[in-house]
Motif scaffolding. Structure first.
Motif, short mmCIF file in Angstrom:
data_model
loop_
_atom_site.label_atom_id
_atom_site.label_comp_id
_atom_site.label_asym_id
_atom_site.label_seq_id
_atom_site.Cartn_x
_atom_site.Cartn_y
_atom_site.Cartn_z
N TYR A 197 17.50 62.59 13.19
CA TYR A 197 18.47 62.83 14.24
C TYR A 197 19.89 62.79 13.67
CZ TYR A 197 14.37 61.38 16.92
OH TYR A 197 13.09 61.27 17.42
N SER A 198 20.84 63.27 14.47
CA SER A 198 22.26 63.20 14.12
C SER A 198 22.96 62.25 15.09
CB SER A 198 22.91 64.58 14.19
OG SER A 198 22.38 65.45 13.22
N PHE A 199 23.88 61.44 14.56
CA PHE A 199 24.66 60.51 15.38
C PHE A 199 26.15 60.75 15.14
CE2 PHE A 199 26.87 56.30 15.53
CZ PHE A 199 26.89 56.18 16.92
N PRO A 200 26.83 61.45 16.07
CA PRO A 200 28.28 61.61 15.94
C PRO A 200 28.96 60.29 16.33
CG PRO A 200 27.29 63.29 17.37
CD PRO A 200 26.29 62.20 17.20
N VAL A 201 29.77 59.76 15.46
CA VAL A 201 30.46 58.50 15.74
C VAL A 201 31.44 58.70 16.90
CG1 VAL A 201 32.01 56.74 14.81
CG2 VAL A 201 30.21 57.71 13.36
N PRO A 202 31.37 57.87 17.94
CA PRO A 202 32.24 58.05 19.10
C PRO A 202 33.73 57.90 18.76
CG PRO A 202 30.41 56.60 19.64
CD PRO A 202 30.39 56.78 18.14
N ALA A 203 34.57 58.51 19.58
CA ALA A 203 36.01 58.40 19.41
C ALA A 203 36.45 56.94 19.45
CB ALA A 203 36.72 59.18 20.51
N GLY A 204 37.34 56.58 18.55
CA GLY A 204 37.89 55.23 18.52
C GLY A 204 37.04 54.21 17.79
N VAL A 205 35.83 54.55 17.40
CA VAL A 205 34.93 53.60 16.74
C VAL A 205 35.12 53.69 15.23
CG1 VAL A 205 32.52 52.95 16.33
CG2 VAL A 205 33.26 53.68 18.61
N THR A 206 35.49 52.59 14.61
CA THR A 206 35.76 52.57 13.16
C THR A 206 34.79 51.67 12.40
OG1 THR A 206 37.41 50.83 13.48
CG2 THR A 206 38.19 53.11 13.47
N SER A 207 33.90 50.97 13.11
CA SER A 207 32.89 50.16 12.42
C SER A 207 31.68 50.00 13.34
CB SER A 207 33.43 48.79 12.02
OG SER A 207 33.75 48.01 13.16
N ILE A 208 30.52 49.87 12.73
CA ILE A 208 29.27 49.70 13.46
C ILE A 208 28.43 48.61 12.82
CG2 ILE A 208 29.17 52.10 14.28
CD1 ILE A 208 27.15 52.64 11.98
N HIS A 209 27.52 48.06 13.60
CA HIS A 209 26.44 47.24 13.09
C HIS A 209 25.13 47.94 13.44
CE1 HIS A 209 28.17 43.55 11.40
NE2 HIS A 209 29.13 43.69 12.29
N PRO A 240 35.73 58.02 13.22
CA PRO A 240 35.43 58.68 14.49
C PRO A 240 35.19 60.17 14.29
CG PRO A 240 37.26 57.17 14.75
CD PRO A 240 36.99 57.24 13.28
N GLY A 241 34.11 60.67 14.86
CA GLY A 241 33.78 62.08 14.76
C GLY A 241 32.88 62.45 13.60
N GLU A 242 32.74 61.57 12.59
CA GLU A 242 31.80 61.90 11.51
C GLU A 242 30.37 61.82 12.03
OE1 GLU A 242 30.66 59.33 8.25
OE2 GLU A 242 31.90 57.70 9.08
N THR A 243 29.44 62.47 11.35
CA THR A 243 28.05 62.50 11.78
C THR A 243 27.17 61.79 10.76
OG1 THR A 243 28.34 64.59 12.98
CG2 THR A 243 26.10 63.98 12.36
N LEU A 244 26.44 60.79 11.22
CA LEU A 244 25.46 60.08 10.40
C LEU A 244 24.07 60.63 10.69
CD1 LEU A 244 26.71 56.39 10.88
CD2 LEU A 244 27.42 58.07 9.15
#
Length: 272
Positions: free
Chosen positions: A58-70, A230-234
């Motif tokens: 799958y593809s996960f576009p990082v939401p706007a304003g999000v700069t870190s995830i766990h 934000p906006g990059e795709t994982l």
């Protein structure tokens, strides 16, 4: 989780991108707070989560304003691969080395038995339970998981009485799953059931010598947040369900990503 909304055409809509004008140029806001009850609380970007429980890519576009995830991932039966990748580089997988950056336990390590029970998925601070190997008894119980892991399955002389291992939930550490029992009959428990999501990572039971029992999937979670743009795709990879002539595991792997102020694994990861 707090957030910012605007009213347009009679409906309230959540703000997904926020900008301010500085010296004639528009600049994206990376964070906004409000003071309430004497405490500053972050309202932008709002927290969220996304979970993938069906095998595939799958593809996960990082939401706007999000700069870190766990994140947390669990492998499939036989510890088949689940992963989060960026342009081919692996950020987290069930085979990542536990240590300073990643935590988690391994799937139950007993496997390869034609008549054995399946092994449990790994937990947040311990390993999955071991399915009994089927020797020395017609029926024998599996062992419990540890540290929020799934329990191991019961063995039996026929495939109809054998059990898959228990899976694990991806919403944070909870109680460990008990081992499966034949008398009184109980299925192996799933680890870390906090009433959310669905368990994944169960090891299949042994059907015959061609399809023996398998280890459960290992679980890994981030101790250190992953920096994102934000906006990059994982790319998200979810391990497949184990195939066999009747010994198919009940689950494949799973991946879950969370973001927002104060959220992390293993104890602050429930849905918002």
């Amino acid at each position: 989780m707090p957030g910012i909304s605007v009213r347009t055409s009679g409906s309230w809509k959540r703000v997904t991108a926020l900008f301010v004008r500085v010296s004639g140029s528009w600049k994206r806001v990376t964070g906004a707070w409000v003071r309430t009850g004497g405490v500053w609380k972050r309202v932008y970007p709002a927290g969220g989560q996304q979970e993938w429980l069906t095998p595939g890519t799958y593809s996960f576009p990082v939401p706007a304003g999000v700069t870190s995830i766990h994140a947390a991932v669990v492998g499939g039966s036989g510890n088949a691969l689940s992963a989060i990748r960026r342009s081919g580089t692996e950020l987290l997988s069930n085979t990542s080395t536990a240590g300073a950056s990643f935590g988690g336990g391994d799937g139950g390590l007993g496997a390869g038995w034609p008549t054995g029970g399946g092994c449990g998925a790994g937990g947040y601070s311990g390993n999955g339970g071991i399915g009994h190997n089927g020797s020395g008894a017609i029926y024998a119980d599996g062992s419990a998981g540890a540290g929020g892991a799934g329990g191991g399955g019961c063995s039996a002389s026929s495939s109809g009485g054998r059990q898959h291992g228990g899976g694990v939930y991806l919403h944070g550490e909870g109680a460990s799953g008990a081992g499966g029992r034949r008398s009184p009959f109980t299925l192996p428990g799933h680890g870390s059931d906090l009433g959310e999501g669905a368990p994944r990572g169960a090891g299949r039971y042994g059907f015959n010598s061609s399809y023996p029992s398998e280890v459960g999937g290992s679980l890994r979670y981030t101790k250190t947040a992953i920096a994102v743009t934000p906006g990059e795709t994982l790319t998200i990879v979810v391990a497949p369900i184990a195939s066999s002539a009747g010994g198919e595991a009940t689950t494949g792997g799973g991946v879950r990503i969370i973001w927002g102020e104060g959220r992390s694994y293993p104890n602050n990861a429930k849905d918002v």
